[in-house]
Design an enzyme around this catalytic site. Sequence first.
Site, PDB file in Angstrom:
ATOM      1  N   ASN A   1      12.857  13.070  16.854  1.00  0.00           N
ATOM      2  CA  ASN A   1      13.196  12.402  17.531  1.00  0.00           C
ATOM      3  C   ASN A   1      13.469  12.481  19.011  1.00  0.00           C
ATOM      4  O   ASN A   1      13.503  12.385  19.245  1.00  0.00           O
ATOM      5  CB  ASN A   1      15.052  11.850  17.255  1.00  0.00           C
ATOM      6  CG  ASN A   1      16.032  12.389  18.286  1.00  0.00           C
ATOM      7  OD1 ASN A   1      16.225  13.953  17.985  1.00  0.00           O
ATOM      8  ND2 ASN A   1      16.910  11.562  18.922  1.00  0.00           N
ATOM      9  N   LYS A   4      10.302   8.794  11.967  1.00  0.00           N
ATOM     10  CA  LYS A   4      11.255  10.080  12.378  1.00  0.00           C
ATOM     11  C   LYS A   4      10.994  11.269  11.794  1.00  0.00           C
ATOM     12  O   LYS A   4      10.697  12.295  12.004  1.00  0.00           O
ATOM     13  CB  LYS A   4      12.461  10.177  11.871  1.00  0.00           C
ATOM     14  CG  LYS A   4      13.515   9.714  13.515  1.00  0.00           C
ATOM     15  CD  LYS A   4      14.284   9.318  13.998  1.00  0.00           C
ATOM     16  CE  LYS A   4      14.991   8.947  15.123  1.00  0.00           C
ATOM     17  NZ  LYS A   4      16.844   8.465  14.977  1.00  0.00           N
ATOM     18  N   ALA A  25      17.496   9.388  10.841  1.00  0.00           N
ATOM     19  CA  ALA A  25      18.537   9.922  11.581  1.00  0.00           C
ATOM     20  C   ALA A  25      19.527  10.653  10.998  1.00  0.00           C
ATOM     21  O   ALA A  25      20.464  11.701  11.142  1.00  0.00           O
ATOM     22  CB  ALA A  25      19.601   8.530  11.879  1.00  0.00           C
ATOM     23  N   GLY A  60      17.209   9.398   5.671  1.00  0.00           N
ATOM     24  CA  GLY A  60      15.681   9.426   6.021  1.00  0.00           C
ATOM     25  C   GLY A  60      15.539  10.146   7.793  1.00  0.00           C
ATOM     26  O   GLY A  60      16.858  11.361   7.336  1.00  0.00           O
TER      27      GLY A  60
END
Length: 289
Positions: A105, A84, A149, A147
């Site tokens: 994403n 991502k 997410a 990170g």
Amino acid sequence: MNPAEPQLFNGLFQVNGATRLYGTIGDPIRQLRMTGVMPQVFAATGANAVWLPFEGGADLLPLMLDALTKMRNLGGFTVTIPHKTAIIDLLGRATPRARAAGSVNLVRRDPDGVLAGDNVDGVGFVRGLEAQGHRVKGASVWLVGLGGAGGGIAAALCEAGVGRLLVTEIDDARASTAIDRLLAHYPNVPVAEVQTPPKGIHIAINATPLGLRPDDPQSFDPVTLDADVVVADVIMSPVETPLLQRARTHARRIHHGRHMLDHQVPLYLDWFGIDAKGVDIIRLVRSIG
């Protein structure tokens, strides 16, 4: 017969020359709900499309993107761990929302052949919290993990107007960069790093991959938090992670990761330009399990 329309055979849609390709890039991908969810979403909306798993590690990401860019029947794909953050600099364009998050994403192939990225992890997570009755605006939130997410969730929490955002991240450079980025985009939201479980928070979120495997350590101990804290996890499989199990055992309210996906799927369809008019996508996704 119109080749652009999906054809039924024994109750199943069949792939033909006009079928659009969608999928998820990640490593690992065996935990994904998407491969079970999206074919049913496509069937409900009448989209002539399939959803595929694209598994490859960090070393293969540039090669995979180069190949996918050249596929004219590619509609787009979602991005999961560990790509991502790395993917944002490999795309032709990215939305301001993705830039604020520092990660992507969701990617589509635009008509000019350019791969364009967005991040709806955080938007889906916030909408999932609110749909379950957890107030986000004005709340004090602790987020563990910045990170792919976590960055998206941090940006969406700030966008939603949280009262303060406390973050914990083991990578000092990542933490510093993310906090600077958040403060630049959302100067009215207090954002600070903490090293230990804080007091006086309303929502605690695990946005790390810890919990995907049975032998993973927990990212934090929910028992150290105030009794009225909502303990949330981004992990979707297993449905109830060891973190959530421990929180439930000790009478904490919990929030499952699956709610994030439930509320992202309509955003995926909008991004890909798939008409879902007349279909309750969120209810459909929930019913699939």
